[in-house]
Design an enzyme around this catalytic site. Sequence first.
Site, short mmCIF file in Angstrom:
data_model
loop_
_atom_site.label_atom_id
_atom_site.label_comp_id
_atom_site.label_asym_id
_atom_site.label_seq_id
_atom_site.Cartn_x
_atom_site.Cartn_y
_atom_site.Cartn_z
N SER A 9 57.34 -26.13 -56.37
CA SER A 9 58.29 -25.78 -55.32
C SER A 9 59.71 -25.95 -55.84
CB SER A 9 58.11 -26.71 -54.10
OG SER A 9 56.83 -26.63 -53.57
N CYS A 10 60.59 -25.03 -55.43
CA CYS A 10 62.01 -25.28 -55.63
C CYS A 10 62.38 -26.44 -54.71
CB CYS A 10 62.84 -24.06 -55.26
SG CYS A 10 62.82 -22.75 -56.47
N THR A 11 63.16 -27.37 -55.21
CA THR A 11 63.58 -28.52 -54.40
C THR A 11 65.09 -28.67 -54.49
OG1 THR A 11 61.47 -29.64 -54.81
CG2 THR A 11 63.29 -30.98 -54.01
N GLU A 101 66.71 -21.38 -52.29
CA GLU A 101 65.50 -22.11 -51.93
C GLU A 101 64.62 -21.14 -51.14
OE1 GLU A 101 63.14 -25.29 -51.88
OE2 GLU A 101 65.23 -25.61 -52.46
#
Length: 210
Positions: A9-11, A101
């Site tokens: 996941s992009c965080t 995101e």
Amino acid sequence: MPNKLGRSSCTSILIGKKASIDGSVIIGRNEDAKTAWPKHLAFNQHQIKENNTFRSKDNKFTINLPTEIFAYSSTPEWTDKYGVFEEDGINEYHVAMSATESAYANDRVQALDPFDEEEGILEEAMVTVVLPYVKTAREGVERLGKIIEEHGAAEADGILFADRDEAWYLEIGSGHHYVARRIPDDSYAVVANQLSIQEVDFSDKENFIT
């Protein structure tokens, strides 16, 4: 950022100036792209460009831009075959931006205001058409918001903005609707691939932009 299930996941993280040790406003994001997907670090000079038009290579999104382009840094992909994807940077007025995101919108929202995948703005274009034209984080939010309203968005995204005083988080929830929340100075936010703004005070113009 792999988890125990092997997903990624992009965080993103946004930190207000009273929540950091040295009083800095901080934003940051990792990218869940392929491990062998090189990025370049670019420094784009201040310039005047007549007939300044952006045309996406990923879809049909097109926009006329101001003639004055502020200096800014960026981290474009190694190829522009799929679009520019400048992703993040800081301009000469100390405005920082990170896009994006990735998020999702449900079928009920899409039925009312679907994403314009053909001509709406995509992640790949956001830094290029916003960051070189704003002097504050709030201006960045307002500029991207106006583009979404007038040209439409092609996907759901979360976008980070910061300057020396404020951090803002903008979420695109449908084809022409967005909301942005200023991160309180004494607070921080962490987001991973989801729409996170749950409550909006439409009367509070200092902390919300819609």
